[in-house]
Design a protein around this motif. Structure first.
Motif, PDB file in Angstrom:
ATOM      1  N   ARG A  90      -7.451 -31.547 -81.722  1.00 40.50           N
ATOM      2  CA  ARG A  90      -7.166 -30.115 -81.887  1.00 40.50           C
ATOM      3  C   ARG A  90      -8.372 -29.426 -82.525  1.00 40.50           C
ATOM      4  NH1 ARG A  90      -1.999 -29.964 -85.443  1.00 40.50           N
ATOM      5  NH2 ARG A  90      -2.223 -27.728 -85.095  1.00 40.50           N
ATOM      6  N   PRO A  91      -9.072 -28.579 -81.777  1.00 44.75           N
ATOM      7  CA  PRO A  91     -10.286 -27.929 -82.322  1.00 44.75           C
ATOM      8  C   PRO A  91     -10.019 -27.133 -83.595  1.00 44.75           C
ATOM      9  CG  PRO A  91     -10.134 -27.620 -79.942  1.00 44.75           C
ATOM     10  CD  PRO A  91      -8.830 -28.214 -80.371  1.00 44.75           C
ATOM     11  N   CYS A  92      -8.830 -26.532 -83.700  1.00 38.89           N
ATOM     12  CA  CYS A  92      -8.542 -25.665 -84.850  1.00 38.89           C
ATOM     13  C   CYS A  92      -8.410 -26.452 -86.157  1.00 38.89           C
ATOM     14  CB  CYS A  92      -7.284 -24.839 -84.591  1.00 38.89           C
ATOM     15  SG  CYS A  92      -5.810 -25.835 -84.274  1.00 38.89           S
ATOM     16  N   THR A  93      -8.103 -27.756 -86.071  1.00 40.90           N
ATOM     17  CA  THR A  93      -7.932 -28.563 -87.295  1.00 40.90           C
ATOM     18  C   THR A  93      -8.932 -29.712 -87.389  1.00 40.90           C
ATOM     19  OG1 THR A  93      -6.287 -29.982 -86.203  1.00 40.90           O
ATOM     20  CG2 THR A  93      -5.471 -28.038 -87.373  1.00 40.90           C
ATOM     21  N   GLN A  94      -9.851 -29.797 -86.435  1.00 44.27           N
ATOM     22  CA  GLN A  94     -10.784 -30.915 -86.405  1.00 44.27           C
ATOM     23  C   GLN A  94     -11.657 -30.985 -87.654  1.00 44.27           C
ATOM     24  OE1 GLN A  94     -14.287 -31.579 -83.458  1.00 44.27           O
ATOM     25  NE2 GLN A  94     -12.447 -32.340 -82.415  1.00 44.27           N
ATOM     26  N   TRP A 133     -10.866 -30.531 -90.626  1.00 39.66           N
ATOM     27  CA  TRP A 133     -10.141 -31.119 -91.755  1.00 39.66           C
ATOM     28  C   TRP A 133      -9.773 -32.580 -91.503  1.00 39.66           C
ATOM     29  CZ3 TRP A 133      -6.491 -26.494 -90.787  1.00 39.66           C
ATOM     30  CH2 TRP A 133      -7.121 -25.303 -91.189  1.00 39.66           C
TER      31      TRP A 133
END
Length: 300
Positions: free
Chosen positions: A282-286, A288
């Motif tokens: 998932r790019p939006c959470t990568q 973290w």
């Protein structure tokens, strides 16, 4: 009442010289024959008799979870595996109580001899494990000086404390490039974690199943499972995952951490569905991803 009395008698007969309470016999005692027969009874949709979905509801599964199980080829087998993995109170006695509450005495009656035999075998195995090992006197120098479970890893000292790790990495060979990235991010940064990577750390020559279980249970605090389509076809990964799950019923110790690092075509393994996933896709959470994984593995 007669059925309940019959099972009380079976409890007393299940193990020689032992009073057995089915409520204390874990579901793992039931072998594949019993589970297959349960599926034959509960998988078909019935209008007058309770099927697998009503049993799953009584086990505590949510409506959404039950809807997802409908796509399984054998939903009864799937819910038994997941219930066994997530609930420490998943016992043979509890299963029988649920079937009785759902008016499926026909199932209980038919499976009674098979269940009794499985419980008897389970108790016998426990009894064998509890017996002290036979001590054979040393008669010559041919007795191995280094037992199989000592000197397992590259840095093991046979005369000292066994090498310990923060996490065992469960992976298949096609995912080794990601394992190398994991080593760089978790061992060579501020986390300073110590990972057990089989191909790097384990010495050759010993029984793979014996040393794997030894490492997972006694040498590693946690296990990271690298999930991929290839992982689903690996017998070694399947054994390692199920063994680790058996050590932490209900995920109480956060012992097993599933990781996804690339898109999958095959369904995610149902036995891990109840665990929180660390998702690299998932790019939006990568950004973290490594922080979350590093913190989880650093827990005492």
């Amino acid at each position: 009442m007669k059925l309940a009395e019959d099972f009380r008698k079976l409890s007393n007969m299940a193990c020689e010289d032992t009073q057995v309470d089915f409520e204390k016999i874990p579901l793992v005692a039931l072998n594949m024959t019993v589970r297959k027969k349960l599926g034959l009874y509960l998988n078909p949709k019935h209008t007058v008799a309770a099927d697998w979905s009503e049993v799953a509801e009584a086990m505590g599964f949510t409506y959404l979870e039950i809807q997802n199980y409908e796509g399984s080829r054998n939903p009864t087998r799937t819910i038994l595996e997941d219930w066994q993995a997530r609930n420490p109170e998943a016992t043979v006695g509890k299963l029988l109580s649920i079937l009785t509450e759902k008016d499926r005495e026909d199932v209980v009656e038919d499976l009674r001899p098979l269940i009794n035999e499985d419980v008897r075998k389970y108790c016998e195995n426990l009894k064998k494990k509890a017996e002290p090992p036979l001590q054979v006197p040393e008669v010559d120098s041919c007795v191995p000086r280094t037992p199989e479970r000592v000197g397992l890893t590259v840095d093991d000292d046979p005369e000292g404390v066994p090498e310990l790790f923060d996490a065992f990495i469960c992976y298949c060979q096609s995912d080794i490039a990601f394992v190398h990235e994991m080593i760089r991010e978790l061992e060579q940064t501020e986390y300073k974690l110590k990972l057990c990577v089989f191909d790097r750390d384990v010495l050759p020559g010993s029984c793979v199943w014996t040393i794997t279980s030894e490492l997972i249970e006694k040498r590693c605090k946690r296990m990271v499972v690298v999930i991929s389509d290839e992982y689903l076809d690996s017998d070694a990964c399947d054994f390692q995952t199920k063994f680790a799950l058996s050590l932490c019923p209900g995920a109480r110790s956060k012992r097993l951490i599933p990781v996804i690092y690339k898109p999958m075509k095959k369904p995610f393994p149902s036995i891990l569905r109840f665990l929180t996933i660390c998702d690299y896709t998932r790019p939006c959470t990568q950004a973290w991803f490594w922080t979350r994984l590093g913190k989880a593995l650093s827990l005492a």
